[in-house]
Design a protein around this motif. Structure first.
Motif, short mmCIF file in Angstrom:
data_model
loop_
_atom_site.label_atom_id
_atom_site.label_comp_id
_atom_site.label_asym_id
_atom_site.label_seq_id
_atom_site.Cartn_x
_atom_site.Cartn_y
_atom_site.Cartn_z
N GLN A 61 -4.46 12.58 -9.85
CA GLN A 61 -2.91 13.18 -10.17
C GLN A 61 -1.91 12.09 -10.10
O GLN A 61 -0.93 11.81 -10.94
CB GLN A 61 -2.58 14.24 -9.50
CG GLN A 61 -3.38 15.49 -9.68
CD GLN A 61 -3.13 16.69 -8.76
OE1 GLN A 61 -2.03 17.03 -8.37
NE2 GLN A 61 -4.26 17.40 -8.51
N ILE A 62 -1.87 11.31 -8.92
CA ILE A 62 -1.06 10.27 -8.58
C ILE A 62 -1.27 9.28 -9.56
O ILE A 62 -0.14 8.70 -10.25
CB ILE A 62 -1.33 9.95 -7.07
CG1 ILE A 62 -1.26 11.10 -6.09
CG2 ILE A 62 -0.39 8.55 -6.80
CD1 ILE A 62 0.32 11.45 -6.00
N PHE A 63 -2.50 8.60 -9.73
CA PHE A 63 -2.70 7.63 -10.80
C PHE A 63 -2.21 7.85 -12.15
O PHE A 63 -1.36 7.02 -12.73
CB PHE A 63 -4.03 7.05 -10.73
CG PHE A 63 -4.28 5.71 -11.42
CD1 PHE A 63 -3.56 4.71 -11.24
CD2 PHE A 63 -5.49 5.80 -12.32
CE1 PHE A 63 -3.82 3.67 -11.79
CE2 PHE A 63 -5.58 4.56 -13.02
CZ PHE A 63 -4.91 3.46 -12.71
N GLU A 64 -2.34 9.15 -12.50
CA GLU A 64 -1.71 9.63 -13.73
C GLU A 64 -0.52 9.45 -13.96
O GLU A 64 0.22 8.94 -14.83
CB GLU A 64 -2.54 10.85 -14.35
CG GLU A 64 -1.95 11.23 -15.60
CD GLU A 64 -2.65 12.73 -15.97
OE1 GLU A 64 -3.82 13.11 -15.50
OE2 GLU A 64 -1.83 13.67 -16.69
N ARG A 65 0.22 9.89 -13.07
CA ARG A 65 1.75 9.88 -12.94
C ARG A 65 2.21 8.56 -12.85
O ARG A 65 3.26 8.20 -13.50
CB ARG A 65 2.24 10.73 -11.73
CG ARG A 65 3.36 11.03 -11.70
CD ARG A 65 3.72 12.34 -10.67
NE ARG A 65 5.29 12.10 -10.08
CZ ARG A 65 5.82 13.17 -9.20
NH1 ARG A 65 4.78 14.06 -8.71
NH2 ARG A 65 6.72 12.78 -9.06
N ALA A 117 4.60 -6.53 -5.58
CA ALA A 117 4.21 -5.26 -6.26
C ALA A 117 4.62 -3.95 -5.73
O ALA A 117 4.15 -4.14 -4.21
CB ALA A 117 2.84 -5.56 -6.81
N LEU A 118 4.65 -3.14 -6.33
CA LEU A 118 5.11 -1.88 -5.76
C LEU A 118 3.89 -0.79 -5.76
O LEU A 118 3.65 -0.62 -6.76
CB LEU A 118 6.29 -0.96 -6.66
CG LEU A 118 6.76 0.31 -6.24
CD1 LEU A 118 7.06 0.58 -5.15
CD2 LEU A 118 7.43 0.67 -7.54
N GLY A 119 3.51 -0.65 -4.66
CA GLY A 119 2.14 0.31 -4.67
C GLY A 119 2.17 1.51 -3.96
O GLY A 119 3.07 1.93 -3.25
N LEU A 120 1.12 2.35 -4.55
CA LEU A 120 0.53 3.49 -3.47
C LEU A 120 -0.91 3.72 -3.59
O LEU A 120 -1.47 3.64 -4.63
CB LEU A 120 1.36 4.64 -4.08
CG LEU A 120 1.13 6.16 -3.61
CD1 LEU A 120 1.33 6.03 -2.05
CD2 LEU A 120 2.05 7.06 -4.13
N GLU A 143 4.80 10.40 -1.08
CA GLU A 143 5.64 9.27 -1.30
C GLU A 143 5.70 8.86 -2.81
O GLU A 143 6.45 7.83 -3.20
CB GLU A 143 5.10 8.23 -0.55
CG GLU A 143 5.34 8.28 1.06
CD GLU A 143 4.71 7.22 1.98
OE1 GLU A 143 4.65 6.04 1.35
OE2 GLU A 143 4.44 7.62 3.08
N ILE A 144 5.01 9.59 -3.54
CA ILE A 144 5.25 9.15 -5.05
C ILE A 144 6.86 9.17 -5.60
O ILE A 144 7.05 8.54 -6.47
CB ILE A 144 4.35 10.15 -5.93
CG1 ILE A 144 4.14 9.60 -7.57
CG2 ILE A 144 4.45 11.69 -5.90
CD1 ILE A 144 3.66 8.27 -7.70
N SER A 145 7.40 10.19 -5.18
CA SER A 145 8.77 10.23 -5.53
C SER A 145 9.67 9.08 -4.90
O SER A 145 10.53 8.45 -5.84
CB SER A 145 9.36 11.60 -4.87
OG SER A 145 9.37 11.66 -3.74
N THR A 164 0.83 -1.20 -0.27
CA THR A 164 0.03 -0.25 -0.01
C THR A 164 0.88 1.26 -0.16
O THR A 164 0.41 2.33 -0.52
CB THR A 164 -0.97 -0.19 1.00
OG1 THR A 164 -0.09 -0.30 2.47
CG2 THR A 164 -2.11 -1.15 0.99
N THR A 165 2.08 1.12 0.40
CA THR A 165 3.02 2.26 0.34
C THR A 165 4.25 1.68 -0.10
O THR A 165 4.75 0.78 0.19
CB THR A 165 3.13 2.90 1.66
OG1 THR A 165 4.60 3.43 1.97
CG2 THR A 165 3.09 1.69 2.82
N PRO A 166 5.00 2.60 -0.99
CA PRO A 166 6.41 2.32 -1.38
C PRO A 166 7.43 1.99 -0.36
O PRO A 166 8.38 1.53 -0.44
CB PRO A 166 6.91 3.43 -2.29
CG PRO A 166 6.13 4.63 -1.77
CD PRO A 166 4.71 3.93 -1.23
#
Ligand code: MN
Length: 252
Positions: free
Chosen positions: A106-110, A58-61, A72-74, A37-39
């Motif tokens: 915004q996050i999902f698009e990125r 799997a790498l998630g957010l 945490e997107i970065s 759920t978090t990187p």
């Protein structure tokens, strides 16, 4: 190759003992995708699954934590080159999370753009009350050939499902989805060659305890009945679908 069970969406790191949960999935011979759920959880999940034959991380957010963790997107981007599988990612427009829906988009698009740029990623995607917007973003930002999309616990309309099929999406189905008329009705129209199974444990229960990967056996049986295949045929179909996804995710 012997057919095996597939649990394409499970949160092994939310069980009391991650090491034991991974060992149990491996011993049961279940191809298991353990989502995060978090990187911040990625390094440990990667390390513990690396030596296994059938468990992958799997790498998630997760969209439900985006309101607190969008920063945490970065970190997610930093780890992306190490990850073949991505998830849990997506959108959640349920009342409890709706306030962050713009930020989630915004996050999902990125995430989708980064996956398209990298190529070869396989995504497990959450779309609660947001199927149409999820599909809009996939269509715009993750073209076929740049990554594989698996819609987890899909609860959109039949029209959404048909559109998802046209966009090349797969569907991971769990036991809860097979419990309702609406769920069975929806799953009944999905092509066999787009089906996978999942538990989404520990968020689903089996016999009163949190579901574990081996419990997908029950879902394979349910799918076989719904699609009028034998249990062996359904198991083989799901294995073949998994092989197809992995072999055709595209170049990375
Ligand atoms: Mn989940």
């Amino acid at each position: 190759m012997k057919s095996r069970l597939v649990d394409f969406h499970c949160h092994l790191d939310l069980y009391p003992d991650l090491v034991a949960a991974i060992a149990d999935a491996e011993a049961a011979g279940v191809y298991t995708l353990t989502v995060t759920t978090t990187p911040k959880a990625w390094p440990r999940n990667l390390e513990l699954t690396r030596g296994t034959t059938r468990v992958r991380a799997a790498l998630g957010l997760h969209p439900q934590v985006v309101s607190e963790r969008s920063g945490e997107i970065s970190l997610w981007e930093t780890y992306l080159p190490e990850a073949r599988y991505v998830g849990e990612v997506g959108l959640d427009a349920a009342p409890r999370y709706y306030r962050s829906f713009d930020l989630q988009q915004q996050i999902f698009e990125r995430i989708l753009k980064q996956c398209a740029k990298a190529g070869g990623k396989i995504l497990t995607i959450h779309s609660v009350r947001a199927a149409a917007v999820v599909l809009d973003l996939i269509e715009a930002h993750l073209p076929p050939g740049r990554g594989q999309k698996v819609l987890h616990w899909f609860t959109g309309t039949k029209a959404d499902a048909r559109r998802a099929v046209d966009l090349g999406c797969y569907f991971s189905v769990n036991a809860r989805m097979l419990e309702t008329d609406r769920g069975r009705d929806l799953i009944g129209i999905l092509p066999n060659e787009r089906l996978l199974t999942e538990t989404d444990g520990p968020f689903t229960k089996f016999g009163g305890r949190p579901a574990c990967p081996a419990d997908v056996a029950d879902t394979v049986l349910g799918l076989a009945k719904l699609h009028q295949l034998s249990l062996d045929e359904m198991t083989a179909t799901i294995n073949k679908n998994l092989t197809t996804i992995v072999s055709s995710a595209g170049e990375s």
